[in-house]
Write an enzyme that holds these catalytic residues in place. Structure first.
Site, PDB file in Angstrom:
ATOM      1  N   ASP A 288      46.038  17.148  61.281  1.00  0.00           N
ATOM      2  CA  ASP A 288      45.763  16.310  62.460  1.00  0.00           C
ATOM      3  C   ASP A 288      44.743  16.966  63.386  1.00  0.00           C
ATOM      4  O   ASP A 288      44.910  18.115  63.797  1.00  0.00           O
ATOM      5  CB  ASP A 288      47.062  16.069  63.237  1.00  0.00           C
TER       6      ASP A 288
ATOM      7  N   ASP B 174      44.067  22.788  58.709  1.00  0.00           N
ATOM      8  CA  ASP B 174      45.022  21.982  59.442  1.00  0.00           C
ATOM      9  C   ASP B 174      44.734  20.518  59.115  1.00  0.00           C
ATOM     10  O   ASP B 174      43.675  20.184  58.579  1.00  0.00           O
ATOM     11  CB  ASP B 174      44.852  22.275  60.938  1.00  0.00           C
TER      12      ASP B 174
ATOM     13  N   ASP C  45      47.494  26.544  65.936  1.00  0.00           N
ATOM     14  CA  ASP C  45      46.747  27.196  64.859  1.00  0.00           C
ATOM     15  C   ASP C  45      46.412  28.655  65.184  1.00  0.00           C
ATOM     16  O   ASP C  45      45.848  29.359  64.345  1.00  0.00           O
ATOM     17  CB  ASP C  45      45.460  26.421  64.564  1.00  0.00           C
TER      18      ASP C  45
ATOM     19  N   LYS D 132      53.455  29.166  61.840  1.00  0.00           N
ATOM     20  CA  LYS D 132      52.443  29.086  60.791  1.00  0.00           C
ATOM     21  C   LYS D 132      52.081  30.459  60.233  1.00  0.00           C
ATOM     22  O   LYS D 132      51.769  30.607  59.057  1.00  0.00           O
ATOM     23  CB  LYS D 132      51.191  28.385  61.326  1.00  0.00           C
TER      24      LYS D 132
ATOM     25  N   ASP E  14      42.430  23.024  65.057  1.00  0.00           N
ATOM     26  CA  ASP E  14      42.020  22.391  66.313  1.00  0.00           C
ATOM     27  C   ASP E  14      42.943  22.663  67.493  1.00  0.00           C
ATOM     28  O   ASP E  14      42.538  22.495  68.639  1.00  0.00           O
ATOM     29  CB  ASP E  14      41.929  20.869  66.129  1.00  0.00           C
TER      30      ASP E  14
END
Length: 228
Positions: free
Chosen positions: A10, A8, A176, A149, A172
């Site tokens: 950010d 990932d 995710d 995702k 994070d």
């Protein structure tokens, strides 16, 4: 043996979750993986042009999943979602007094707005318009049929002929979780959302980019049980 590590952006490659500054330790960790001929890819809610630029200048080769799964790149670009009607973007922003994220002018399918707090009124509006809506913690996202995702990563793995067991991922945020569904080894950075930590195979002691470096060091030293 892990053949691909998906990261990932950010809150993961950056110095912290509220920072857009990429951590130098994370870049070094990417170089360590590349020296071992382990591919590195990016999976993010960010727009394709942003990720494509980073991908090129970080010299990555493991592919891209952008706009929360709507756009996939590996040697060529694939769009998995319908392009958004810009009139709906304007209506949503105006109705709920939101601000565009700076990347909206580059987006095709999945559009983001701040503040990131998702309300019942927003959910009802999206339901009436038959739109997907979700908060990433950084922005509220709307799309016609956001792939997620998971769908984007599944497509990326198919393009490379890889199985879940060949792939590790680090992230994070709760967005995710879908990324983790398609990989064999799941890593949450130390400052990740609790929902992500709950399903991770390994949680780093360090936050964000420093956590990426910690994970990669342990992976290459054989200190993590990545065999399922």
């Amino acid at each position: 043996m892990i053949k691909l590590v998906l990261m990932d952006l950010d809150g993961t490659l950056t110095e912290d979750r509220d920072s857009t500054r990429i951590d130098l330790d994370a870049i070094y960790a990417i170089r360590l993986l590349q020296e071992k001929r382990i591919k590195v890819g990016l999976v993010s809610g960010n727009s394709y042009p942003i990720l494509r630029g980073l991908y090129t200048y970080l010299y990555l080769d493991g592919g891209i999943v952008a706009e929360n799964g709507c756009i996939v790149f590996y040697k060529e670009k694939y769009r998995l979602c319908k392009q958004m009607d810009k009139s709906l973007v304007i209506e949503f922003k105006s109705l709920f007094k939101l601000r565009d994220t700076w990347q909206n002018e580059y987006r095709e399918c999945d559009f983001g707005f701040v503040p990131a707090k998702l309300t019942d009124e927003m959910i009802n509006w999206a339901k009436e318009k038959n739109l997907y809506i979700k908060s990433s913690g950084y922005a509220v996202h709307i799309a016609y049929n956001a792939a997620g995702k998971s769908v984007g990563v599944e497509k990326l793995l198919q393009l490379q002929g890889l199985k879940k067991e060949d792939v590790a991922a680090i992230g994070d945020s709760s967005t995710d979780i879908e990324l983790f569904q398609q990989v064999g080894f799941k890593v949450a950075v130390g400052n990740a959302d609790d929902e992500l930590k709950d399903i991770a195979d390994y949680i780093t002691s360090n936050k964000s980019g420093k956590g990426v470096r910690e994970f990669v060091d342990k992976l290459l030293k054989g200190e993590l049980d990545v065999i399922k």
